[in-house]
Enzyme design. Sequence first.
Site: not given
Length: 425
Positions: A23, A98, A122, A127, A129-131, A313
């Site tokens: 990540n 993603r 996943c 989740r 993507v607007d942010q 996670d």
Amino acid sequence: MSKIVVAGGTPLYGDVRISGAKNAVLPILCATLLADAPVEISNVPYLHDVITMINLLRELGAGVTMNEGIEAKGRSITVDPRWVRQRVVPYDLVKTMRASVLLLGPLLACYGAAEVALPGGCAIGSRPVDQHIRGLQSLGAEITVENGYIKASVSQGRLKGGRFVFDVVSVTGTENLLMAAAVAQGTSVIENAAMEPEVVDLAECLITLGARVEGAGTPRIVVEGVERLKSGQYAVLPDRIETGTFLVATAMTGGRISMQQVRPQTLDAVLGKLTEAGACIEIGADSIRLDMQGRRPCSVNLTTAPYPGFPTDMQAQFMALNCVAEGVGVIKETIFENRFMHVDELLRLGAKIQIEGHTAIVQGVERLSGAPVMATDLRASASLILAGLVAEGETIIDRIYHLDRGYENIEKKLGVLGASIRRMT
């Protein structure tokens, strides 16, 4: 299709090398597009998602070379962004990952336009993507979503510094905005920013390449834009989730493990819960030792939360631990609304788990029984391997392509520690 076969009952003992953080390396690879010369990234894990990102960078025109390196330092990747001509990130490559949305900010900031297919990855919940979109719009981007693509442009040639407050904490949203702001004109302020170590690692990489960033690791990040980043070298931080996974595996099997070149300070919440479970833990500046020899873990209660809270996670791995622990453990998932998909598979192994909304109540049993199970996402697949390590008989885990997205050679590393585990094709 590959499967993993685990024969349970053997405690784990020994030393293990932790790979670079998945990540962290993905946004860092995207950040190389902000430079005007080659950038070398080391301690790169060999993962499916990393290969996908390399292919995406090559699709855009970047030159990418991979060097095997040495065992102690991992692989290195050199990215030369000077040949980037393409602005479209195609769905065929994006659909499995993603993190591909992280190319949006760098492409837009450096080249004034970008089209990125809406991402896959996943299936563990919404989740959106607007942010990302609203954050980039605060820097002057014009963005529409059409035919499955995010289409972004800058009418005035260069993004302008601005202030943006995230409605909800978003790790990748923070990273996208941070990268775009690094080469925007003027000063940008990011409020309610994600504080995860991987965000800090990205910021430190950007600083190494010439960016001016303050406040990474706090809710308020200030970025003074520069025209372009420079050539440089950067080593990715160790993967805290892989570290935690091996610690939980050792605690479950009643073994002892030693890890070097790790970042204990990024794992406070996880180490605290392992201590509650009864593990004896010694922490050095860059090392962790865990001893659980001959003892059964105690159940723990936990609630997932953004960093520095307990990481979502690691939720599935601790559920596996609670399955064989003494007592009853309560796990509350607050980050994703669909992250209990591993429960049905753990039940097949003999676990006792009751789901009430976003809460799992786990009654520990003395032993699990091996059975065929199916991985549903990355961390769920890890939890099934952990359960297989303590189950009687063989556990066969199908659909392990999820596992290869986030763990480098997990079966080989567990095998070195004494586990009876093999990959079957």
